[in-house]
Design a protein around this motif. Structure first.
Motif, PDB file in Angstrom:
ATOM      1  N   PRO A   6       0.814  -1.233   0.000  1.00 54.04           N
ATOM      2  CA  PRO A   6       0.000   0.000   0.000  1.00 54.04           C
ATOM      3  C   PRO A   6       0.844   1.279   0.000  1.00 54.04           C
ATOM      4  CG  PRO A   6      -0.101  -1.068   2.149  1.00 54.04           C
ATOM      5  CD  PRO A   6       0.728  -1.952   1.283  1.00 54.04           C
ATOM      6  N   SER A  61       5.604  12.351   4.637  1.00 57.09           N
ATOM      7  CA  SER A  61       4.823  11.178   4.218  1.00 57.09           C
ATOM      8  C   SER A  61       3.372  11.374   4.667  1.00 57.09           C
ATOM      9  CB  SER A  61       5.418   9.906   4.825  1.00 57.09           C
ATOM     10  OG  SER A  61       4.982   9.743   6.150  1.00 57.09           O
ATOM     11  N   GLY A  62       2.529  10.407   4.394  1.00 55.09           N
ATOM     12  CA  GLY A  62       1.113  10.504   4.759  1.00 55.09           C
ATOM     13  C   GLY A  62       0.908  10.755   6.251  1.00 55.09           C
ATOM     14  N   SER A  63       1.682  10.095   7.090  1.00 54.73           N
ATOM     15  CA  SER A  63       1.540  10.305   8.534  1.00 54.73           C
ATOM     16  C   SER A  63       1.822  11.755   8.912  1.00 54.73           C
ATOM     17  CB  SER A  63       2.512   9.410   9.312  1.00 54.73           C
ATOM     18  OG  SER A  63       2.271   8.068   9.001  1.00 54.73           O
ATOM     19  N   TYR A  88      -4.082   2.479  11.846  1.00 53.51           N
ATOM     20  CA  TYR A  88      -3.980   3.910  11.525  1.00 53.51           C
ATOM     21  C   TYR A  88      -4.864   4.770  12.422  1.00 53.51           C
ATOM     22  CZ  TYR A  88      -1.017   2.283   7.883  1.00 53.51           C
ATOM     23  OH  TYR A  88       0.023   1.682   7.230  1.00 53.51           O
ATOM     24  N   VAL A 134     -10.396   7.136  10.158  1.00 51.28           N
ATOM     25  CA  VAL A 134      -9.685   6.687   8.960  1.00 51.28           C
ATOM     26  C   VAL A 134     -10.727   6.273   7.917  1.00 51.28           C
ATOM     27  CG1 VAL A 134      -8.086   4.974   8.020  1.00 51.28           C
ATOM     28  CG2 VAL A 134      -7.733   5.875  10.332  1.00 51.28           C
ATOM     29  N   HIS A 136     -10.167   4.667   4.543  1.00 52.69           N
ATOM     30  CA  HIS A 136      -9.791   3.286   4.203  1.00 52.69           C
ATOM     31  C   HIS A 136      -8.784   2.810   5.242  1.00 52.69           C
ATOM     32  CE1 HIS A 136      -7.079   0.583   1.527  1.00 52.69           C
ATOM     33  NE2 HIS A 136      -7.840  -0.141   2.314  1.00 52.69           N
ATOM     34  N   THR A 138      -6.217   0.669   6.148  1.00 51.06           N
ATOM     35  CA  THR A 138      -5.326  -0.175   5.350  1.00 51.06           C
ATOM     36  C   THR A 138      -4.900  -1.452   6.085  1.00 51.06           C
ATOM     37  OG1 THR A 138      -4.528   1.990   4.659  1.00 51.06           O
ATOM     38  CG2 THR A 138      -3.411   0.111   3.730  1.00 51.06           C
ATOM     39  N   ASP A 163      -8.542  10.782   7.933  1.00 52.41           N
ATOM     40  CA  ASP A 163      -7.323  10.235   7.329  1.00 52.41           C
ATOM     41  C   ASP A 163      -7.772   9.498   6.069  1.00 52.41           C
ATOM     42  OD1 ASP A 163      -5.411   8.431   6.429  1.00 52.41           O
ATOM     43  OD2 ASP A 163      -4.771   7.790   8.420  1.00 52.41           O
ATOM     44  N   VAL A 165      -5.608   8.897   3.584  1.00 53.61           N
ATOM     45  CA  VAL A 165      -4.307   8.698   2.938  1.00 53.61           C
ATOM     46  C   VAL A 165      -4.379   7.599   1.886  1.00 53.61           C
ATOM     47  CG1 VAL A 165      -1.901   8.048   3.317  1.00 53.61           C
ATOM     48  CG2 VAL A 165      -3.024   9.594   4.914  1.00 53.61           C
ATOM     49  N   SER A 166      -5.094   6.506   2.188  1.00 51.38           N
ATOM     50  CA  SER A 166      -5.110   5.397   1.230  1.00 51.38           C
ATOM     51  C   SER A 166      -6.434   5.286   0.473  1.00 51.38           C
ATOM     52  CB  SER A 166      -4.776   4.081   1.937  1.00 51.38           C
ATOM     53  OG  SER A 166      -5.740   3.810   2.930  1.00 51.38           O
ATOM     54  N   LYS A 189       0.050   7.259  -2.990  1.00 52.27           N
ATOM     55  CA  LYS A 189      -0.846   6.095  -2.971  1.00 52.27           C
ATOM     56  C   LYS A 189      -1.739   6.187  -4.216  1.00 52.27           C
ATOM     57  CE  LYS A 189      -0.118   4.976   1.820  1.00 52.27           C
ATOM     58  NZ  LYS A 189      -0.588   4.296   3.013  1.00 52.27           N
TER      59      LYS A 189
HETATM   60  C1  LIG Z   1      -0.177   4.701   4.291  1.00 49.71           C
HETATM   61  C2  LIG Z   1      -1.106   5.244   5.311  1.00 49.71           C
HETATM   62  C3  LIG Z   1      -0.731   6.324   6.146  1.00 49.71           C
HETATM   63  C4  LIG Z   1       0.596   6.996   6.099  1.00 49.71           C
HETATM   64  O1  LIG Z   1       1.693   6.211   6.101  1.00 49.71           O
HETATM   65  P1  LIG Z   1       3.119   6.819   5.743  1.00 49.71           P
HETATM   66  O2  LIG Z   1       4.009   5.651   5.879  1.00 49.71           O
HETATM   67  O3  LIG Z   1       3.402   7.915   6.699  1.00 49.71           O
HETATM   68  O4  LIG Z   1       3.016   7.352   4.346  1.00 49.71           O
HETATM   69  C5  LIG Z   1      -1.692   6.836   7.004  1.00 49.71           C
HETATM   70  N1  LIG Z   1      -2.924   6.335   7.052  1.00 49.71           N
HETATM   71  C6  LIG Z   1      -3.315   5.327   6.266  1.00 49.71           C
HETATM   72  C7  LIG Z   1      -4.737   4.844   6.353  1.00 49.71           C
HETATM   73  C8  LIG Z   1      -2.418   4.744   5.374  1.00 49.71           C
HETATM   74  O5  LIG Z   1      -2.799   3.725   4.590  1.00 49.71           O
END
Ligand SMILES: *Cc1c(COP(=O)(O)O)cnc(C)c1O
Length: 357
Positions: A6, A61-63, A88, A134, A136, A138, A163, A165-166, A189
Protein backbone atom coordinates in the motif's frame (compact mmCIF):
# COMPACT_ATOMS: atom_id res chain seq x y z
CA UNK A 1 9.56 -4.31 -9.62
CA UNK A 2 5.76 -4.23 -9.48
CA UNK A 3 4.69 -2.88 -6.09
CA UNK A 4 1.58 -4.46 -4.57
CA UNK A 5 2.19 -2.92 -1.15
CA UNK A 6 0.00 0.00 0.00
CA UNK A 7 2.33 2.72 -1.23
CA UNK A 8 4.74 3.71 -2.60
CA UNK A 9 3.47 2.57 -5.99
CA UNK A 10 4.79 1.51 -9.38
CA UNK A 11 5.37 4.75 -11.34
CA UNK A 12 4.20 5.55 -14.84
CA UNK A 13 6.66 6.75 -17.48
CA UNK A 14 5.29 10.30 -17.39
CA UNK A 15 5.85 10.59 -13.62
CA UNK A 16 9.38 9.21 -14.06
CA UNK A 17 10.06 11.71 -16.82
CA UNK A 18 8.88 14.58 -14.61
CA UNK A 19 11.59 13.65 -12.11
CA UNK A 20 14.11 14.43 -14.81
CA UNK A 21 13.05 18.08 -15.10
CA UNK A 22 15.38 21.06 -14.77
CA UNK A 23 16.64 22.04 -11.31
CA UNK A 24 14.48 24.69 -9.71
CA UNK A 25 14.74 26.86 -6.58
CA UNK A 26 11.67 26.94 -4.37
CA UNK A 27 11.96 30.74 -4.07
CA UNK A 28 11.52 31.31 -7.83
CA UNK A 29 8.22 32.26 -9.51
CA UNK A 30 8.14 29.04 -11.56
CA UNK A 31 7.90 27.09 -8.32
CA UNK A 32 5.12 29.34 -6.97
CA UNK A 33 3.15 28.91 -10.20
CA UNK A 34 3.58 25.14 -10.05
CA UNK A 35 2.41 25.06 -6.41
CA UNK A 36 -0.76 26.97 -7.28
CA UNK A 37 -1.48 24.65 -10.22
CA UNK A 38 -1.00 21.53 -8.06
CA UNK A 39 -3.38 22.88 -5.40
CA UNK A 40 -6.04 23.49 -8.05
CA UNK A 41 -5.57 20.04 -9.57
CA UNK A 42 -5.81 18.42 -6.13
CA UNK A 43 -8.96 20.34 -5.24
CA UNK A 44 -10.45 19.36 -8.61
CA UNK A 45 -10.31 15.66 -7.68
CA UNK A 46 -13.51 15.99 -5.60
CA UNK A 47 -14.50 19.63 -5.47
CA UNK A 48 -16.04 22.13 -7.84
CA UNK A 49 -14.35 25.49 -8.36
CA UNK A 50 -16.60 27.44 -5.98
CA UNK A 51 -15.45 25.72 -2.84
CA UNK A 52 -14.85 26.64 0.76
CA UNK A 53 -12.01 24.07 0.90
CA UNK A 54 -8.34 24.73 0.16
CA UNK A 55 -5.35 22.40 -0.08
CA UNK A 56 -2.03 22.76 1.71
CA UNK A 57 1.04 20.91 0.42
CA UNK A 58 3.68 19.49 2.76
CA UNK A 59 7.02 17.76 2.32
CA UNK A 60 6.38 14.64 4.38
CA UNK A 61 4.82 11.18 4.22
CA UNK A 62 1.11 10.50 4.76
CA UNK A 63 1.54 10.30 8.53
CA UNK A 64 3.06 13.79 8.46
CA UNK A 65 -0.09 15.16 6.81
CA UNK A 66 -2.30 13.38 9.35
CA UNK A 67 -0.17 14.73 12.20
CA UNK A 68 -0.27 18.26 10.73
CA UNK A 69 -4.08 18.04 10.50
CA UNK A 70 -4.36 16.93 14.13
CA UNK A 71 -1.74 19.42 15.30
CA UNK A 72 -3.44 22.36 13.59
CA UNK A 73 -7.10 21.58 14.23
CA UNK A 74 -7.41 19.33 17.25
CA UNK A 75 -7.98 21.68 20.20
CA UNK A 76 -6.31 21.82 23.61
CA UNK A 77 -9.49 23.27 25.11
CA UNK A 78 -11.82 20.65 23.58
CA UNK A 79 -11.67 16.89 23.15
CA UNK A 80 -11.02 14.70 20.10
CA UNK A 81 -12.65 11.29 19.80
CA UNK A 82 -10.76 8.91 17.51
CA UNK A 83 -12.70 6.03 15.95
CA UNK A 84 -10.40 3.00 15.77
CA UNK A 85 -10.58 -0.28 13.88
CA UNK A 86 -6.96 -0.73 12.92
CA UNK A 87 -3.38 0.50 13.10
CA UNK A 88 -3.98 3.91 11.53
CA UNK A 89 -6.81 4.95 13.84
CA UNK A 90 -4.69 3.89 16.80
CA UNK A 91 -1.78 5.90 15.38
CA UNK A 92 -3.91 9.07 15.50
CA UNK A 93 -4.57 8.44 19.20
CA UNK A 94 -0.81 8.20 19.79
CA UNK A 95 -0.19 11.41 17.82
CA UNK A 96 -2.68 13.35 19.95
CA UNK A 97 -1.21 11.88 23.15
CA UNK A 98 2.24 13.03 22.02
CA UNK A 99 0.79 16.49 21.43
CA UNK A 100 -0.66 16.43 24.97
CA UNK A 101 -4.13 17.13 23.61
CA UNK A 102 -7.33 15.77 25.17
CA UNK A 103 -8.11 12.55 23.28
CA UNK A 104 -10.29 9.51 23.69
CA UNK A 105 -10.34 6.34 21.58
CA UNK A 106 -13.55 4.59 20.59
CA UNK A 107 -12.20 1.09 20.06
CA UNK A 108 -13.64 -1.49 17.69
CA UNK A 109 -12.36 -4.92 16.71
CA UNK A 110 -9.95 -4.73 13.77
CA UNK A 111 -12.25 -6.88 11.69
CA UNK A 112 -15.47 -5.00 12.59
CA UNK A 113 -17.09 -1.99 11.03
CA UNK A 114 -17.23 1.27 13.00
CA UNK A 115 -20.39 1.47 15.06
CA UNK A 116 -22.51 4.62 14.47
CA UNK A 117 -24.63 3.85 17.55
CA UNK A 118 -21.61 3.85 19.87
CA UNK A 119 -20.50 7.14 18.34
CA UNK A 120 -23.90 8.69 18.88
CA UNK A 121 -24.03 7.54 22.50
CA UNK A 122 -20.61 9.05 23.15
CA UNK A 123 -21.33 12.36 21.42
CA UNK A 124 -24.60 12.67 23.35
CA UNK A 125 -22.54 13.11 26.54
CA UNK A 126 -21.61 16.52 25.17
CA UNK A 127 -17.87 16.99 25.78
CA UNK A 128 -16.51 15.85 22.38
CA UNK A 129 -15.71 18.74 20.01
CA UNK A 130 -13.82 16.86 17.26
CA UNK A 131 -13.93 13.38 15.72
CA UNK A 132 -11.05 11.78 13.80
CA UNK A 133 -11.53 8.73 11.59
CA UNK A 134 -9.69 6.69 8.96
CA UNK A 135 -11.52 6.34 5.65
CA UNK A 136 -9.79 3.29 4.20
CA UNK A 137 -8.28 1.38 7.16
CA UNK A 138 -5.33 -0.17 5.35
CA UNK A 139 -4.71 -2.63 8.21
CA UNK A 140 -7.52 -4.85 6.91
CA UNK A 141 -8.56 -3.12 3.68
CA UNK A 142 -11.88 -2.02 5.13
CA UNK A 143 -13.51 1.05 3.62
CA UNK A 144 -15.12 2.66 6.66
CA UNK A 145 -18.62 3.80 5.79
CA UNK A 146 -18.49 7.51 6.59
CA UNK A 147 -21.93 8.81 5.55
CA UNK A 148 -23.65 7.78 8.78
CA UNK A 149 -20.64 8.79 10.89
CA UNK A 150 -20.49 12.24 9.29
CA UNK A 151 -24.24 12.78 9.69
CA UNK A 152 -24.02 12.03 13.42
CA UNK A 153 -21.05 14.38 13.81
CA UNK A 154 -23.01 17.14 12.06
CA UNK A 155 -26.03 16.55 14.26
CA UNK A 156 -23.95 16.91 17.43
CA UNK A 157 -21.76 19.73 16.11
CA UNK A 158 -18.53 17.70 16.29
CA UNK A 159 -15.95 18.62 13.65
CA UNK A 160 -14.79 15.72 11.49
CA UNK A 161 -11.17 15.09 10.48
CA UNK A 162 -10.47 12.26 8.02
CA UNK A 163 -7.32 10.24 7.33
CA UNK A 164 -7.94 9.56 3.63
CA UNK A 165 -4.31 8.70 2.94
CA UNK A 166 -5.11 5.40 1.23
CA UNK A 167 -8.44 6.34 -0.37
CA UNK A 168 -7.93 9.82 -1.82
CA UNK A 169 -8.12 9.50 -5.59
CA UNK A 170 -9.93 6.17 -5.79
CA UNK A 171 -12.90 6.20 -3.40
CA UNK A 172 -15.68 8.77 -3.15
CA UNK A 173 -15.08 11.50 -0.58
CA UNK A 174 -18.28 13.49 -0.20
CA UNK A 175 -17.12 16.94 0.93
CA UNK A 176 -20.58 18.45 0.29
CA UNK A 177 -22.60 16.18 2.53
CA UNK A 178 -19.98 14.95 5.03
CA UNK A 179 -18.75 18.53 5.53
CA UNK A 180 -15.42 17.53 7.07
CA UNK A 181 -13.20 20.10 8.74
CA UNK A 182 -10.14 18.54 7.09
CA UNK A 183 -8.98 15.58 5.00
CA UNK A 184 -5.35 14.39 4.97
CA UNK A 185 -3.79 12.39 2.11
CA UNK A 186 -0.58 11.71 0.20
CA UNK A 187 0.92 11.79 -3.28
CA UNK A 188 2.26 8.24 -3.31
CA UNK A 189 -0.85 6.10 -2.97
CA UNK A 190 -3.93 6.38 -5.21
CA UNK A 191 -2.55 9.48 -6.97
CA UNK A 192 0.44 7.42 -8.21
CA UNK A 193 3.25 9.88 -7.51
CA UNK A 194 6.46 9.46 -5.53
CA UNK A 195 6.72 9.50 -1.70
CA UNK A 196 7.73 12.79 -0.07
CA UNK A 197 4.75 15.06 -0.73
CA UNK A 198 1.51 14.91 1.25
CA UNK A 199 -1.36 17.34 1.70
CA UNK A 200 -4.36 18.40 3.75
CA UNK A 201 -7.56 19.79 2.27
CA UNK A 202 -9.34 21.89 4.88
CA UNK A 203 -12.00 24.54 5.28
CA UNK A 204 -10.50 27.85 4.27
CA UNK A 205 -12.05 29.59 7.27
CA UNK A 206 -10.28 27.18 9.63
CA UNK A 207 -6.99 27.75 7.79
CA UNK A 208 -7.40 31.50 8.19
CA UNK A 209 -8.32 31.49 11.88
CA UNK A 210 -6.37 33.89 14.10
CA UNK A 211 -5.56 31.35 16.78
CA UNK A 212 -3.67 28.18 15.85
CA UNK A 213 -3.80 25.04 17.96
CA UNK A 214 -0.61 23.81 16.29
CA UNK A 215 1.82 22.20 18.69
CA UNK A 216 4.76 22.42 16.27
CA UNK A 217 5.96 25.12 13.90
CA UNK A 218 6.80 22.75 11.04
CA UNK A 219 3.36 21.12 11.00
CA UNK A 220 1.31 24.32 11.36
CA UNK A 221 -1.00 24.28 8.34
CA UNK A 222 -2.05 27.90 8.86
CA UNK A 223 1.53 29.01 8.36
CA UNK A 224 1.75 27.09 5.08
CA UNK A 225 -1.64 28.29 3.91
CA UNK A 226 -0.78 31.98 4.33
CA UNK A 227 2.24 31.60 2.05
CA UNK A 228 0.85 29.01 -0.38
CA UNK A 229 -1.98 31.27 -1.48
CA UNK A 230 0.77 33.08 -3.38
CA UNK A 231 2.54 29.80 -4.20
CA UNK A 232 5.29 30.13 -1.59
CA UNK A 233 6.17 27.92 1.31
CA UNK A 234 7.70 28.67 4.72
CA UNK A 235 10.21 25.82 4.32
CA UNK A 236 12.05 24.10 1.47
CA UNK A 237 9.67 21.77 -0.33
CA UNK A 238 10.52 18.55 -2.21
CA UNK A 239 10.76 20.33 -5.57
CA UNK A 240 11.11 17.15 -7.66
CA UNK A 241 8.27 15.61 -5.66
CA UNK A 242 6.07 18.54 -6.66
CA UNK A 243 7.03 18.06 -10.35
CA UNK A 244 6.18 14.38 -10.14
CA UNK A 245 2.87 15.08 -8.39
CA UNK A 246 1.81 17.54 -11.05
CA UNK A 247 2.53 14.97 -13.80
CA UNK A 248 0.66 12.31 -11.80
CA UNK A 249 -2.37 14.61 -11.38
CA UNK A 250 -2.39 15.44 -15.10
CA UNK A 251 -2.40 11.74 -15.89
CA UNK A 252 -5.05 11.12 -13.22
CA UNK A 253 -7.43 13.68 -14.73
CA UNK A 254 -6.71 12.56 -18.32
CA UNK A 255 -7.51 8.95 -17.45
CA UNK A 256 -10.94 9.84 -16.04
CA UNK A 257 -10.41 10.84 -12.39
CA UNK A 258 -11.26 8.86 -9.27
CA UNK A 259 -14.14 6.97 -10.89
CA UNK A 260 -11.92 5.49 -13.59
CA UNK A 261 -9.22 4.72 -11.07
CA UNK A 262 -11.75 2.99 -8.84
CA UNK A 263 -12.95 0.87 -11.76
CA UNK A 264 -9.47 -0.23 -12.75
CA UNK A 265 -8.57 -1.12 -9.14
CA UNK A 266 -11.82 -3.01 -8.77
CA UNK A 267 -11.10 -5.02 -11.90
CA UNK A 268 -7.57 -5.88 -10.77
CA UNK A 269 -8.84 -6.85 -7.31
CA UNK A 270 -11.49 -9.14 -8.84
CA UNK A 271 -8.95 -10.85 -11.10
CA UNK A 272 -6.76 -11.60 -8.09
CA UNK A 273 -9.53 -12.61 -5.64
CA UNK A 274 -11.27 -14.96 -8.03
CA UNK A 275 -7.98 -16.59 -8.94
CA UNK A 276 -6.91 -17.01 -5.30
CA UNK A 277 -10.30 -18.59 -4.56
CA UNK A 278 -9.31 -21.45 -6.88
CA UNK A 279 -6.41 -22.06 -4.46
CA UNK A 280 -8.80 -21.89 -1.52
CA UNK A 281 -7.37 -18.55 -0.38
CA UNK A 282 -10.23 -16.42 0.97
CA UNK A 283 -10.45 -12.70 1.71
CA UNK A 284 -10.42 -11.65 5.37
CA UNK A 285 -13.39 -9.32 4.92
CA UNK A 286 -16.60 -9.67 3.02
CA UNK A 287 -15.54 -8.10 -0.31
CA UNK A 288 -18.43 -5.63 -0.27
CA UNK A 289 -16.81 -4.08 2.84
CA UNK A 290 -13.37 -3.86 1.25
CA UNK A 291 -11.89 -0.81 -0.43
CA UNK A 292 -11.04 -1.06 -4.12
CA UNK A 293 -7.44 -0.26 -3.18
CA UNK A 294 -6.36 -3.27 -1.15
CA UNK A 295 -7.62 -6.70 -0.21
CA UNK A 296 -6.45 -8.83 2.70
CA UNK A 297 -6.27 -12.60 2.23
CA UNK A 298 -6.09 -15.30 4.90
CA UNK A 299 -3.02 -17.52 4.54
CA UNK A 300 -3.77 -21.22 4.29
CA UNK A 301 -1.92 -23.79 6.41
CA UNK A 302 0.03 -24.94 3.38
CA UNK A 303 1.90 -21.69 2.70
CA UNK A 304 3.93 -19.39 4.95
CA UNK A 305 4.00 -15.67 4.34
CA UNK A 306 7.75 -15.33 3.92
CA UNK A 307 7.88 -18.07 1.29
CA UNK A 308 5.05 -16.54 -0.70
CA UNK A 309 6.62 -13.08 -0.38
CA UNK A 310 10.12 -14.19 -1.35
CA UNK A 311 9.04 -16.29 -4.33
CA UNK A 312 6.90 -13.47 -5.72
CA UNK A 313 9.65 -10.95 -5.12
CA UNK A 314 12.17 -13.08 -7.02
CA UNK A 315 9.79 -12.84 -9.96
CA UNK A 316 9.38 -9.06 -9.61
CA UNK A 317 6.30 -8.52 -7.41
CA UNK A 318 6.21 -7.11 -3.86
CA UNK A 319 3.23 -8.10 -1.69
CA UNK A 320 2.63 -6.92 1.89
CA UNK A 321 2.48 -8.65 5.27
CA UNK A 322 -0.22 -8.39 7.93
CA UNK A 323 0.45 -5.98 10.82
CA UNK A 324 0.19 -6.51 14.60
CA UNK A 325 -2.30 -9.20 15.60
CA UNK A 326 -2.73 -10.15 11.90
CA UNK A 327 1.01 -10.74 11.37
CA UNK A 328 1.71 -14.21 9.94
CA UNK A 329 -2.01 -14.87 9.45
CA UNK A 330 -2.78 -12.83 6.36
CA UNK A 331 -1.18 -11.15 3.36
CA UNK A 332 -2.25 -7.97 1.62
CA UNK A 333 -2.37 -7.14 -2.06
CA UNK A 334 -2.77 -3.49 -3.06
CA UNK A 335 -3.53 -2.73 -6.70
CA UNK A 336 -2.48 0.92 -6.95
CA UNK A 337 0.05 2.20 -9.47
CA UNK A 338 0.80 1.95 -13.17
CA UNK A 339 0.17 -1.78 -13.54
CA UNK A 340 -1.15 -3.47 -16.68
CA UNK A 341 -3.61 -6.36 -16.92
CA UNK A 342 -0.79 -8.32 -18.50
CA UNK A 343 1.27 -7.92 -15.33
CA UNK A 344 -1.68 -9.03 -13.19
CA UNK A 345 -1.99 -12.15 -15.41
CA UNK A 346 1.68 -12.83 -14.80
CA UNK A 347 1.08 -12.54 -11.04
CA UNK A 348 -1.75 -15.09 -11.24
CA UNK A 349 0.56 -17.55 -12.98
CA UNK A 350 3.12 -17.02 -10.21
CA UNK A 351 0.49 -17.80 -7.58
CA UNK A 352 -0.10 -21.10 -9.41
CA UNK A 353 3.58 -21.83 -9.39
CA UNK A 354 4.11 -21.03 -5.68
CA UNK A 355 0.92 -22.64 -4.46
CA UNK A 356 1.03 -25.60 -6.82
CA UNK A 357 -1.81 -25.90 -9.29
C1 LIG B 1 -0.18 4.70 4.29
C2 LIG B 1 -1.11 5.24 5.31
C3 LIG B 1 -0.73 6.32 6.15
C4 LIG B 1 0.60 7.00 6.10
O1 LIG B 1 1.69 6.21 6.10
P1 LIG B 1 3.12 6.82 5.74
O2 LIG B 1 4.01 5.65 5.88
O3 LIG B 1 3.40 7.91 6.70
O4 LIG B 1 3.02 7.35 4.35
C5 LIG B 1 -1.69 6.84 7.00
N1 LIG B 1 -2.92 6.34 7.05
C6 LIG B 1 -3.31 5.33 6.27
C7 LIG B 1 -4.74 4.84 6.35
C8 LIG B 1 -2.42 4.74 5.37
O5 LIG B 1 -2.80 3.73 4.59
Amino acid sequence: MILLNPGPVTLSQSVRNALNGDDLCHREPEFAAMTKRICQKLEAVYLTTQTEYKSVLLTTSGSGAVEAMLSTFSPSDGKTLVLCNGVYGERMVTMLQRQSKPVEALMNEWCSPLCPLKLEERLALGDITHVAVVHHETTTGRLNELSAIAAICLRYGAKLMIDAVSSFGAEWIDFDSWQPLAVAATANKCLHSIPGVAFVIARELALQQQKSAATTLYLDLQLYYREQRQGWSPFTQAVQGFMALEAALDEFHQLGGWQARRESYQRRGEMISSHLATHNIQPLLNLTESSCVLRTYVLSDTIEYHILHDELKKAGFTIYAGQGQLGGKVFRVAVMGAISDFEIQHLLMLFDKVMGC
